[in-house]
Design a protein around this motif. Sequence first.
Motif, PDB file in Angstrom:
ATOM      1  N   MET A  53       0.844  -1.187   0.000  1.00 26.26           N
ATOM      2  CA  MET A  53       0.000   0.000   0.000  1.00 26.26           C
ATOM      3  C   MET A  53       0.886   1.247   0.000  1.00 26.26           C
ATOM      4  N   SER A  54       0.652   2.142  -0.946  1.00 25.48           N
ATOM      5  CA  SER A  54       1.480   3.334  -1.037  1.00 25.48           C
ATOM      6  C   SER A  54       1.184   4.270   0.115  1.00 25.48           C
ATOM      7  N   SER A  55       2.175   5.134   0.387  1.00 29.11           N
ATOM      8  CA  SER A  55       1.991   6.087   1.485  1.00 29.11           C
ATOM      9  C   SER A  55       0.853   7.050   1.189  1.00 29.11           C
ATOM     10  N   ARG A  56       0.649   7.382  -0.102  1.00 26.98           N
ATOM     11  CA  ARG A  56      -0.435   8.295  -0.471  1.00 26.98           C
ATOM     12  C   ARG A  56      -1.799   7.651  -0.193  1.00 26.98           C
ATOM     13  N   ALA A  57      -1.950   6.362  -0.581  1.00 24.25           N
ATOM     14  CA  ALA A  57      -3.205   5.658  -0.314  1.00 24.25           C
ATOM     15  C   ALA A  57      -3.445   5.529   1.187  1.00 24.25           C
ATOM     16  N   THR A  58      -2.371   5.255   1.929  1.00 28.57           N
ATOM     17  CA  THR A  58      -2.497   5.154   3.384  1.00 28.57           C
ATOM     18  C   THR A  58      -2.948   6.476   3.983  1.00 28.57           C
ATOM     19  N   PHE A  59      -2.409   7.560   3.466  1.00 28.18           N
ATOM     20  CA  PHE A  59      -2.782   8.884   3.978  1.00 28.18           C
ATOM     21  C   PHE A  59      -4.273   9.146   3.773  1.00 28.18           C
ATOM     22  N   TRP A  60      -4.779   8.869   2.579  1.00 29.42           N
ATOM     23  CA  TRP A  60      -6.190   9.150   2.300  1.00 29.42           C
ATOM     24  C   TRP A  60      -7.107   8.226   3.101  1.00 29.42           C
ATOM     25  N   ARG A  61      -6.699   6.976   3.290  1.00 31.31           N
ATOM     26  CA  ARG A  61      -7.512   6.079   4.102  1.00 31.31           C
ATOM     27  C   ARG A  61      -7.524   6.524   5.559  1.00 31.31           C
ATOM     28  N   ALA A  62      -6.381   6.989   6.050  1.00 30.94           N
ATOM     29  CA  ALA A  62      -6.325   7.490   7.423  1.00 30.94           C
ATOM     30  C   ALA A  62      -7.173   8.740   7.577  1.00 30.94           C
ATOM     31  N   LEU A  63      -7.132   9.611   6.576  1.00 33.46           N
ATOM     32  CA  LEU A  63      -7.936  10.830   6.628  1.00 33.46           C
ATOM     33  C   LEU A  63      -9.420  10.498   6.627  1.00 33.46           C
ATOM     34  N   PHE A  64      -9.805   9.520   5.788  1.00 30.65           N
ATOM     35  CA  PHE A  64     -11.210   9.098   5.744  1.00 30.65           C
ATOM     36  C   PHE A  64     -11.644   8.512   7.088  1.00 30.65           C
ATOM     37  N   ALA A  65     -10.804   7.667   7.672  1.00 26.35           N
ATOM     38  CA  ALA A  65     -11.136   7.054   8.956  1.00 26.35           C
ATOM     39  C   ALA A  65     -11.276   8.098  10.058  1.00 26.35           C
ATOM     40  N   LEU A  66     -10.347   9.072  10.096  1.00 23.98           N
ATOM     41  CA  LEU A  66     -10.429  10.132  11.109  1.00 23.98           C
ATOM     42  C   LEU A  66     -11.694  10.960  10.938  1.00 23.98           C
ATOM     43  N   ALA A  67     -12.073  11.243   9.686  1.00 23.42           N
ATOM     44  CA  ALA A  67     -13.287  12.027   9.441  1.00 23.42           C
ATOM     45  C   ALA A  67     -14.526  11.271   9.924  1.00 23.42           C
ATOM     46  N   VAL A  68     -14.595   9.970   9.616  1.00 21.90           N
ATOM     47  CA  VAL A  68     -15.744   9.166  10.044  1.00 21.90           C
ATOM     48  C   VAL A  68     -15.814   9.106  11.567  1.00 21.90           C
ATOM     49  N   ILE A  69     -14.667   8.897  12.209  1.00 15.19           N
ATOM     50  CA  ILE A  69     -14.643   8.804  13.676  1.00 15.19           C
ATOM     51  C   ILE A  69     -15.032  10.136  14.304  1.00 15.19           C
ATOM     52  N   ALA A  70     -14.503  11.249  13.769  1.00 18.47           N
ATOM     53  CA  ALA A  70     -14.811  12.567  14.323  1.00 18.47           C
ATOM     54  C   ALA A  70     -16.306  12.878  14.200  1.00 18.47           C
ATOM     55  N   VAL A  71     -16.879  12.614  13.036  1.00 18.09           N
ATOM     56  CA  VAL A  71     -18.312  12.862  12.839  1.00 18.09           C
ATOM     57  C   VAL A  71     -19.139  11.966  13.761  1.00 18.09           C
ATOM     58  N   SER A  72     -18.725  10.715  13.912  1.00 16.29           N
ATOM     59  CA  SER A  72     -19.473   9.782  14.754  1.00 16.29           C
ATOM     60  C   SER A  72     -19.462  10.214  16.210  1.00 16.29           C
ATOM     61  N   PHE A  73     -18.302  10.628  16.732  1.00 15.82           N
ATOM     62  CA  PHE A  73     -18.245  11.102  18.115  1.00 15.82           C
ATOM     63  C   PHE A  73     -19.092  12.364  18.296  1.00 15.82           C
ATOM     64  N   THR A  74     -19.077  13.237  17.313  1.00 17.58           N
ATOM     65  CA  THR A  74     -19.869  14.463  17.401  1.00 17.58           C
ATOM     66  C   THR A  74     -21.362  14.146  17.475  1.00 17.58           C
ATOM     67  N   VAL A  75     -21.813  13.263  16.583  1.00 17.78           N
ATOM     68  CA  VAL A  75     -23.230  12.894  16.581  1.00 17.78           C
ATOM     69  C   VAL A  75     -23.604  12.178  17.870  1.00 17.78           C
ATOM     70  N   ALA A  76     -22.745  11.253  18.332  1.00 16.57           N
ATOM     71  CA  ALA A  76     -23.043  10.495  19.545  1.00 16.57           C
ATOM     72  C   ALA A  76     -23.144  11.392  20.776  1.00 16.57           C
ATOM     73  N   LEU A  77     -22.366  12.478  20.794  1.00 16.16           N
ATOM     74  CA  LEU A  77     -22.377  13.374  21.954  1.00 16.16           C
ATOM     75  C   LEU A  77     -23.495  14.409  21.889  1.00 16.16           C
TER      76      LEU A  77
END
Length: 760
Positions: A1-25
Amino acid sequence: MSSRATFWRALFALAVIAVSFTVALLVPPRLGLDLRGGTRIVLETRDSPTVRADAAATDRTLEVLRQRVDALGVAEPTLARSGERRIVVELPGVRDPREAAEVIGRTAQLTFHPVAGVTDGPRSGPGRDGSQVLPDPDAPGSFLRLGPTALTGEGVKGAEAILDTQSGRGWTVDLSFRNNGEEWAALTGEAACAPPGDPARRVAIVLDGAVVSAPGMESSVACGTGIPGGSAQITGSFSADEARDLAALVEGGALPVPVTTVEQSVVGPTLGKEAIKASAWAAVIGLACTGAFIIAVYRLVGALATVALLLYGVISYAAILALGATLTLPGLAGFVLAIGIAVDANVLAFERAREEYARSAFRSTDLRRPLRTGFRQSWSAVTDSHVTTLLAAGLLFVFATGPVKGFGITLSVGVLASLVSAMVITPLLAEWAVRRGAIRRRPAWTGLTVRGRVRTLLERRPPRLMRYRRRWLGICLGLVLLALGGIAGRGLEFGVEFTGGRQIHYAAERPVDADRARQAVADAGFPRAVVQADGEHGVTVRTGELSNAEQETIRTALGKTVGEVTVERDEKIGPSLGAELRRHALIALGVAVAAQLLYLTVRFRWTLAVAAVVAMVQDVLLVVGLFAWLGKPVDSVFLAALLTVVGYSVNDTVVVLDRLRELRRMSPRGEWPELADLAVAQTLPRTVNTGMGALFVLVALAVLGGDSLADFSLALLTGVVVGIASTIFTAMPLAVGLQLRHPEKPRAARPPRTGTGAVV
């Protein structure tokens, strides 16, 4: 897995987690009647000029009301007929009960009329030909003379609230008609023949005796042709809520007979505080044991998978909140169980990584390659198992109604969130960990270099199960016959939701404590009765068939707790899960099974697909048969458990079939029995570890969750055990037998390529 693909997947995961915590709270949960209580509305049907309000008409009215409540966004309601003419509606968490009563109780008679002209005053009653005079909504003080009804609400196929920003009309209701809108086209085509400015160029849309919109035909509408496409729009300066309510009324259809509200009250939860607290502790303890087991088996990557599972729980919970779904105790229990089962995708990837590491010619300290290979090779099995479950969930949502529809929503959310957790979050965490210097120096910490006890034992003594496949199929057939014997001989003890029963309203001398009243009724010999506080000095007891002597026993038991008790109302109630709802649920389940069979046939082969579906049907019959022999109640909680068993069974079988398909590709000339034995042996560690993860949660719910979850946990525990056994002893032997009887046709050899540079 390229570092660029890893970066975008990490960014997507952080966005999903951040939105989920916001909605849950920030978003409060919508709790069901069992956890929070809600509003009880008692409606009474009235005779119309053409229809008598008997029991049959009341049942038809109840089904229309159920569709309205679902369309209004009130999930997990309870509707039941009481006596011949009354309908009891219980709505969880409704903010404005009066408005809800007014909306669901409207007759919603929708009609479309040609406009014959304009007049200055009203006329008393409609004419003999159905013509009538009603106020013009576009010209206060003026009245429209309408012709006979040209089209009714039965010709409307669908209705949707739309915000019209292009023309500035605000919120409108868009209608679509049946039969390609032929009647609508004829009506508008006749109106378009009138000269411009003539009132006859308008068409009136009437709802419950009031003109809600009377649009005029534009010059582009051709005389005799009308508006094609079968669509129309209702305008009227609606607010967003008014437009949605109107769309829900039109979508649900008109009531067969009019209804009036005769009673409205606030009711408490059907479960006590202690039961809810016990269930919550059971869920926490069960999940903690599951996490500890995964960490013990897979060490560091197991700990990271546990973190990913916790994030999966947050994502799923936030998605349920965002969708506005209602949380009930069985739904929460199923949600907790889904977290335990969601470990399956992680276990699949980790076991694949262990295989890849063991297969390597040299054991490197760089574990990134076996880890990536593990996730890549497990993707096929994860996708197939999740898609089959998602097919069932989506079709249950589309075709079913009531609690089955709500289960479809929860299951769909869980499947999608599991994919995000297992295929995005866990790989990121695991790959980050194996890059650390300390881990590269001590690869055993990860748990990927360990063979595992189950795998080592299977390698020493590989099973030869398919050699006795006829014996296994015979034993399974005997168990199915035993289950059918229990269903046919002893019968199923349907709960009050299916059979109806008796509902008694008591008035108490002292303020009612719902928990103490519930315990008093249970101690009197009625542990399955539904007890709710009704106001400060009222209590409602709903149970199955009840004699007068038994009713007196309940009244005496309540009197010892709340003082002098009098019977305010004693009535017979119909089933809340009526024949129409059961029919829709069975249709949805049948369509879901057919869709799964078709998908598995495309992905595998019809022989393997039939084996998977037969194993699933066997699991369902064995669970139902066990409840028949034990005399356990079959109610809405059991229904939710049974639907979970369906999803789990197919998921388990698909994983083994996926490995069998892979082995067949690697060894095209291999014998099917040997390949099936090998597929079972290679996937058994995953099966055991996943089953143990679910087992901890179920045992905790059964032991600590109290009576409210005991039967639910028993059904699911049986389903998990039976699902594992049926995959090995039913699906695989049947698949091998069908494959040997109906072998694949040998593929024709590809002709040699000809042309430039080809050797002929």
